[in-house]
Design a protein around this motif. Structure first.
Motif, PDB file in Angstrom:
ATOM      1  N   ARG A 139      -0.494  15.884 -46.858  1.00  0.00           N
ATOM      2  CA  ARG A 139       0.651  15.215 -47.000  1.00  0.00           C
ATOM      3  C   ARG A 139       1.839  16.469 -47.627  1.00  0.00           C
ATOM      4  NH1 ARG A 139       0.243   9.789 -46.468  1.00  0.00           N
ATOM      5  NH2 ARG A 139      -1.565   8.969 -46.646  1.00  0.00           N
ATOM      6  N   GLY A 140       1.859  17.523 -46.926  1.00  0.00           N
ATOM      7  CA  GLY A 140       2.833  18.479 -47.378  1.00  0.00           C
ATOM      8  C   GLY A 140       2.260  19.644 -48.280  1.00  0.00           C
ATOM      9  N   THR A 141       3.108  20.727 -48.542  1.00  0.00           N
ATOM     10  CA  THR A 141       2.696  21.879 -49.314  1.00  0.00           C
ATOM     11  C   THR A 141       2.017  21.484 -50.637  1.00  0.00           C
ATOM     12  OG1 THR A 141       4.236  23.248 -47.899  1.00  0.00           O
ATOM     13  CG2 THR A 141       3.398  24.256 -49.763  1.00  0.00           C
ATOM     14  N   LEU A 142       3.015  20.805 -51.554  1.00  0.00           N
ATOM     15  CA  LEU A 142       2.675  20.640 -52.569  1.00  0.00           C
ATOM     16  C   LEU A 142       1.160  20.077 -52.772  1.00  0.00           C
ATOM     17  CD1 LEU A 142       5.798  19.144 -54.765  1.00  0.00           C
ATOM     18  CD2 LEU A 142       4.266  21.074 -55.026  1.00  0.00           C
ATOM     19  N   MET A 143       0.904  18.889 -51.812  1.00  0.00           N
ATOM     20  CA  MET A 143      -0.620  18.277 -51.854  1.00  0.00           C
ATOM     21  C   MET A 143      -1.572  19.798 -51.717  1.00  0.00           C
ATOM     22  SD  MET A 143      -2.271  15.566 -49.618  1.00  0.00           S
ATOM     23  CE  MET A 143      -3.881  14.747 -49.933  1.00  0.00           C
ATOM     24  N   GLY A 144      -1.240  20.502 -50.734  1.00  0.00           N
ATOM     25  CA  GLY A 144      -2.144  21.616 -50.306  1.00  0.00           C
ATOM     26  C   GLY A 144      -2.491  22.264 -51.653  1.00  0.00           C
ATOM     27  N   ILE A 145      -1.235  22.899 -52.374  1.00  0.00           N
ATOM     28  CA  ILE A 145      -1.417  23.703 -53.529  1.00  0.00           C
ATOM     29  C   ILE A 145      -2.458  22.974 -54.636  1.00  0.00           C
ATOM     30  CG2 ILE A 145      -0.021  24.719 -55.476  1.00  0.00           C
ATOM     31  CD1 ILE A 145       2.299  25.191 -53.438  1.00  0.00           C
ATOM     32  N   ASN A 146      -2.012  21.675 -54.850  1.00  0.00           N
ATOM     33  CA  ASN A 146      -2.844  20.786 -55.615  1.00  0.00           C
ATOM     34  C   ASN A 146      -4.130  20.894 -55.473  1.00  0.00           C
ATOM     35  OD1 ASN A 146      -3.581  17.708 -56.961  1.00  0.00           O
ATOM     36  ND2 ASN A 146      -2.129  18.818 -58.342  1.00  0.00           N
ATOM     37  N   LEU A 147      -4.525  20.573 -54.313  1.00  0.00           N
ATOM     38  CA  LEU A 147      -6.134  20.750 -53.855  1.00  0.00           C
ATOM     39  C   LEU A 147      -6.624  21.958 -54.345  1.00  0.00           C
ATOM     40  CD1 LEU A 147      -6.153  18.711 -50.676  1.00  0.00           C
ATOM     41  CD2 LEU A 147      -7.045  18.009 -52.758  1.00  0.00           C
ATOM     42  N   VAL A 148      -5.738  22.897 -53.905  1.00  0.00           N
ATOM     43  CA  VAL A 148      -6.521  24.339 -53.845  1.00  0.00           C
ATOM     44  C   VAL A 148      -6.690  24.518 -55.376  1.00  0.00           C
ATOM     45  CG1 VAL A 148      -5.886  26.787 -53.936  1.00  0.00           C
ATOM     46  CG2 VAL A 148      -5.731  25.353 -51.886  1.00  0.00           C
ATOM     47  N   CYS A 149      -5.835  24.265 -56.243  1.00  0.00           N
ATOM     48  CA  CYS A 149      -5.824  24.213 -57.806  1.00  0.00           C
ATOM     49  C   CYS A 149      -6.767  23.567 -58.347  1.00  0.00           C
ATOM     50  CB  CYS A 149      -4.514  23.971 -58.180  1.00  0.00           C
ATOM     51  SG  CYS A 149      -3.328  25.084 -58.244  1.00  0.00           S
ATOM     52  N   ASN A 150      -7.224  22.428 -58.010  1.00  0.00           N
ATOM     53  CA  ASN A 150      -8.129  21.474 -58.572  1.00  0.00           C
ATOM     54  C   ASN A 150      -9.693  22.038 -58.067  1.00  0.00           C
ATOM     55  OD1 ASN A 150      -6.640  19.704 -59.583  1.00  0.00           O
ATOM     56  ND2 ASN A 150      -6.389  18.401 -57.737  1.00  0.00           N
ATOM     57  N   ALA A 151      -9.764  22.485 -56.631  1.00  0.00           N
ATOM     58  CA  ALA A 151     -10.992  22.921 -56.198  1.00  0.00           C
ATOM     59  C   ALA A 151     -11.332  24.246 -56.541  1.00  0.00           C
ATOM     60  CB  ALA A 151     -11.003  22.433 -54.719  1.00  0.00           C
ATOM     61  N   LEU A 152     -10.569  25.097 -56.443  1.00  0.00           N
ATOM     62  CA  LEU A 152     -10.897  26.770 -56.610  1.00  0.00           C
ATOM     63  C   LEU A 152     -10.406  27.324 -57.815  1.00  0.00           C
ATOM     64  CD1 LEU A 152      -9.947  27.256 -52.781  1.00  0.00           C
ATOM     65  CD2 LEU A 152     -12.343  27.312 -54.040  1.00  0.00           C
ATOM     66  N   ILE A 153      -9.626  26.599 -58.817  1.00  0.00           N
ATOM     67  CA  ILE A 153      -8.831  27.369 -59.800  1.00  0.00           C
ATOM     68  C   ILE A 153      -9.614  26.711 -61.001  1.00  0.00           C
ATOM     69  CG2 ILE A 153      -6.895  27.951 -61.100  1.00  0.00           C
ATOM     70  CD1 ILE A 153      -7.211  29.255 -58.398  1.00  0.00           C
ATOM     71  N   ASN A 154     -10.055  27.609 -62.067  1.00  0.00           N
ATOM     72  CA  ASN A 154     -10.772  27.198 -63.313  1.00  0.00           C
ATOM     73  C   ASN A 154      -9.568  27.495 -64.379  1.00  0.00           C
ATOM     74  OD1 ASN A 154     -13.118  26.356 -62.026  1.00  0.00           O
ATOM     75  ND2 ASN A 154     -13.760  28.249 -61.918  1.00  0.00           N
ATOM     76  N   PRO A 155      -9.785  26.917 -65.560  1.00  0.00           N
ATOM     77  CA  PRO A 155      -8.918  27.077 -66.587  1.00  0.00           C
ATOM     78  C   PRO A 155      -9.165  28.817 -67.019  1.00  0.00           C
ATOM     79  CG  PRO A 155      -9.946  25.064 -66.860  1.00  0.00           C
ATOM     80  CD  PRO A 155     -10.735  25.830 -65.941  1.00  0.00           C
ATOM     81  N   GLY A 156      -8.117  29.387 -67.242  1.00  0.00           N
ATOM     82  CA  GLY A 156      -8.090  30.809 -67.809  1.00  0.00           C
ATOM     83  C   GLY A 156      -8.124  31.659 -66.460  1.00  0.00           C
ATOM     84  N   ASP A 157      -8.172  31.143 -65.138  1.00  0.00           N
ATOM     85  CA  ASP A 157      -7.888  32.007 -64.019  1.00  0.00           C
ATOM     86  C   ASP A 157      -6.527  32.307 -64.013  1.00  0.00           C
ATOM     87  OD1 ASP A 157     -10.557  31.658 -63.299  1.00  0.00           O
ATOM     88  OD2 ASP A 157     -10.227  30.467 -61.702  1.00  0.00           O
ATOM     89  N   VAL A 158      -6.270  33.704 -63.553  1.00  0.00           N
ATOM     90  CA  VAL A 158      -5.172  34.471 -63.373  1.00  0.00           C
ATOM     91  C   VAL A 158      -4.594  34.036 -61.906  1.00  0.00           C
ATOM     92  CG1 VAL A 158      -3.564  36.335 -63.503  1.00  0.00           C
ATOM     93  CG2 VAL A 158      -5.511  36.188 -65.308  1.00  0.00           C
ATOM     94  N   ILE A 159      -3.161  33.594 -61.957  1.00  0.00           N
ATOM     95  CA  ILE A 159      -2.394  33.355 -60.940  1.00  0.00           C
ATOM     96  C   ILE A 159      -1.241  34.095 -60.760  1.00  0.00           C
ATOM     97  CG2 ILE A 159      -1.445  31.586 -59.131  1.00  0.00           C
ATOM     98  CD1 ILE A 159      -3.488  29.582 -60.105  1.00  0.00           C
ATOM     99  N   VAL A 160      -0.989  34.828 -59.854  1.00  0.00           N
ATOM    100  CA  VAL A 160       0.176  35.652 -59.495  1.00  0.00           C
ATOM    101  C   VAL A 160       1.354  35.160 -58.648  1.00  0.00           C
ATOM    102  CG1 VAL A 160       1.134  38.190 -59.395  1.00  0.00           C
ATOM    103  CG2 VAL A 160      -1.123  37.695 -60.576  1.00  0.00           C
ATOM    104  N   SER A 161       2.399  35.234 -58.797  1.00  0.00           N
ATOM    105  CA  SER A 161       3.376  34.951 -57.978  1.00  0.00           C
ATOM    106  C   SER A 161       4.775  35.536 -58.345  1.00  0.00           C
ATOM    107  CB  SER A 161       3.603  33.453 -57.750  1.00  0.00           C
ATOM    108  OG  SER A 161       4.146  32.684 -59.022  1.00  0.00           O
ATOM    109  N   GLY A 162       5.625  35.453 -57.234  1.00  0.00           N
ATOM    110  CA  GLY A 162       6.978  36.288 -57.529  1.00  0.00           C
ATOM    111  C   GLY A 162       8.036  35.407 -58.383  1.00  0.00           C
TER     112      GLY A 162
END
Length: 494
Positions: free
Chosen positions: A202-225
Motif C-alpha cells: 500500500r505505497g512506498t512507506l509500507m514497503g520500507i516498513n516491511l523491509v525494516c521489519n524483516a531484514l533489518i536488526n537493531p544496530g544495523d547500519v543504514i545509509v541514505s542521502g
C-alpha cells in the motif's frame, strides 16, 4: 412506589430528543454512567419503569427498552415479581477506589502510561485553499478515473466471486496483478522479473516498513542521502538501526562517502532515490550508479531503490533503474502508482529476489493480512489494456509544459530571491530562497492569501539547512501556477 432517594439519583438525566442516537439508548448510557460512577451499587434495585418514565417524562416503553438493553449487556438483571437490579456480579464499581477521574465524554488522554517514541508528526487534513504548490503530486483531473471506475466495477460483476473475493488470498497480492505488473516493469524499465518477484504493498512507506521489519536488526547500519526523505529515515531509526546520512550534490548521492563508511564498518542497507533524488530532484549520475552496484556486490549490503516517479522524465529517456543492471539480487526495487496516478490510491509494489518476496509476504501478514485484491486486479486490467500507458503518454507533455511555465515565472517574477535548477523530470522544483526570507512566516502569509506551500522544516537537518522547499507544479493548471507565483511575489516584495 419507589424510594424518593433512589429516584433522585436519576433526576439529572436529560435525554436529547433532537440527537440522532435513540432516546432509549441515551437513557441506557446514562444509567450505565451512574453504575460506573458508583452512584448505583451492585445488587441495588432500580425504579420501576412506570415511575422512572414519569420522573423523566418519557414513554414507559422507552424505559423498558433501556433496561432490556442493559440486561443484554450484563449490567442489569431482573427477577419476576421483584423488579430490576444492578447485576450482582459486578461488585462495587467506584472511581474513588481506582483513584482516577471518570471519563464522561470522548477520551483525550489514556489512563495508562505511554513511553515517548520518536514517530514522525501526524499529517493533518490537507488545508483547503484556492491554490497550492505541493510536494510534487499529480493532477487528479488528468487521471483516468472513469476507466478505473469501470475496471473496479467489472471486478465485482464477474462470476465466481467466492473464489476471487470470498476468502483471504495471497499476502503478496493476486497473481493477475503481479503478472501484469511484472510484464509492465519488464517492458518499461528493463527489469527481468516474473510474478514471483512482485509484492503488492500500500505505497512506498509500507514497503520500507516491511523491509525494516524483516531484514533489518537493531544496530544495523543504514545509509541514505542528506537531505532526504524523513519518513523513510524514521522507519530506519524505529527499527533500531543506526542511520548515517551522507551528502548529496548536483549529481546525486556522493558514493565516495559511502565507500569510506563501508571500509570502516558493515553496512546493511543503502536507501536511494536515484531517478530524482528526494527532495532536491537531481539524478544519480551513471558512474555513481555503477559504483553503487559494485560496492553492494563487494560489501554485501542491500540497495533499497525508491523509484517514486520514474514515468515522468522530460528531457530524454530516463536512465534505467539500478534494478535493471542488478545481476546478483542486491536491489529491492520499490515503486508506486501514487505519484503517477493519485496519492489517494494506495498502490505500490516491491520487486526483489523470490526468497525476499516470500519473506516479506510473511512479514506482511503481521501488519496487513493482504492488500486490496479488488483494487489490484482493477489496476491489472488497466495495465493489460494499455490505459495506464496511454495516460502517461498523454500527461507527460502537459506536465512538461507546466514545468516550463512555472520555472519561467520563478525566474521572471522572483528574480533575486530564489535559486533553482530546471528539473529534468518529476513534479516539483527544489527552490532555494534568500536566507533573509523566513519560510515559516512565508508559508503562513501564503495560507492567508489562499495559497498552500510547505514551510521547509521537513528538509532541515543539523548538518543541512539551505532554506529551501519543494514547489510542486504538476497538480496546478497554468492559470493556477500564474496566480500562485503572483501571491508569492506580493508577499515577498511587499
Amino acid at each position: 412506589m419507589d424510594s424518593p432517594i433512589v429516584l433522585q439519583v436519576f433526576a439529572d438525566i436529560k435525554p436529547d430528543f433532537s440527537a440522532e442516537r435513540a432516546v432509549y439508548l441515551q437513557l441506557a448510557d446514562a444509567i450505565l454512567a451512574l453504575i460506573r460512577q458508583g452512584k448505583l451499587r451492585s445488587g441495588q434495585k432500580l425504579p420501576g419503569s412506570r415511575d422512572l418514565a414519569a420522573l423523566l417524562q418519557l414513554n414507559r416503553i422507552t424505559v423498558s427498552r433501556a433496561y432490556e438493553e442493559l440486561q443484554l449487556q450484563g449490567w442489569l438483571e431482573s427477577a419476576v415479581g421483584r423488579g430490576t437490579f444492578v447485576s450482582g456480579h459486578l461488585g462495587d464499581h467506584t472511581p474513588e477506589k481506582l483513584g482516577r477521574k471518570t471519563i464522561t465524554g470522548a477520551a483525550v488522554k489514556a489512563g495508562f502510561s505511554i513511553a515517548p517514541k520518536d514517530y514522525p508528526d501526524n499529517m493533518q487534513d490537507v488545508p483547503v485553499t484556492a491554490y497550492h504548490l505541493d510536494d510534487g503530486f499529480p493532477d487528479p483531473r488528468l487521471a483516468p478515473l472513469k476507466e478505473f471506475y469501470r475496471a473496479y466495477r467489472s471486478q465485482l460483476s464477474r462470476g465466481r466471486l467466492y473464489y476471487q473475493f470470498g476468502s483471504y488470498g495471497n499476502a503478496a497480492g493476486p497473481k493477475h496483478y503481479r503478472q501484469a505488473l511484472s510484464d509492465y516493469l519488464n517492458e518499461t524499465r528493463g527489469l527481468k522479473t516474473s510474478y514471483r518477484n512482485i509484492l503488492s504493498v500500500r505505497g512506498t512507506l509500507m514497503g520500507i516498513n516491511l523491509v525494516c521489519n524483516a531484514l533489518i536488526n537493531p544496530g544495523d547500519v543504514i545509509v541514505s542521502g542528506v537531505p532526504g526523505w524523513k519518513r523513510a529515515q524514521h522507519n530506519f531509526v524505529h527499527s533500531g538501526a543506526t542511520h548515517i546520512g551522507i551528502p548529496v550534490d548536483e549529481h546525486g548521492l556522493v558514493v565516495d562517502e559511502l565507500r569510506k563508511i563501508c571500509a570502516q564498518q558493515p553496512v546493511r542497507m543503502v536507501y536511494v532515490t536515484p531517478h530524482h533524488h528526494y527532495p532536491t530532484t537531481v539524478a544519480l549520475r551513471i558512474d555513481r550508479r555503477l559504483e553503487l552496484l559494485r560496492l553492494a556486490n563487494q560489501y554485501g549490503f542491500i540497495i533499497f531503490e525508491d523509484d517514486y516517479d520514474f514515468d515522468f522524465h522530460f528531457k530524454h529517456r530516463p536512465l534505467s533503474p539500478l534494478a535493471s543492471a542488478d545481476e546478483n539480487g542486491m536491489v529491492i526495487y520499490c515503486g508506486s502508482f501514487s505519484k503517477s496516478f493519485s496519492p489517494a490510491f494506495r498502490m505500490g509494489y516491491l520487486v526483489a529476489a523470490e526468497n525476499v518476496i516470500e519473506l516479506l509476504s510473511r512479514a506482511r501478514i503481521l501488519l496487513d493480512r493482504q492488500g486490496d485484491h479488488i483494487l489490484d486486479n482493477a489496476m491489472a486490467d488497466l495495465l493489460n489494456d494499455g490505459t495506464i500507458q496511454r495516460y502517461l503518454r498523454r500527461t507527460l507533455p502537459v506536465y512538461e509544459e507546466r514545468r516550463d511555465h512555472f520555472c519561467g515565472l520563478l525566474a521572471k517574477e522572483l528574480k533575486g530571491v530564489v535559486k533553482f535548477g530546471v528539473p529534468e523530470g518529476g513534479m516539483s522544483v527544489w527552490t532555494v530562497f534568500d536566507p533573509a526570507i523566513d519560510l515559516t512566516l512565508l508559508s503562513d502569509r501564503a495560507f492567508n492569501k489562499e495559497l498552500t506551500i510547505s514551510n521547509g522544516k521537513v528538509h532541515v537537518y543539523p548538518q543541512f539547512n539551505s532554506n529551501a522547499l519543494r514547489l510542486g507544479f504538476a497538480s496546478a493548471s497554468m492559470e493556477e501556477l500564474t496566480k500562485s507565483v503572483e501571491i508569492l511575489k506580493e508577499i515577498m516584495f511587499q
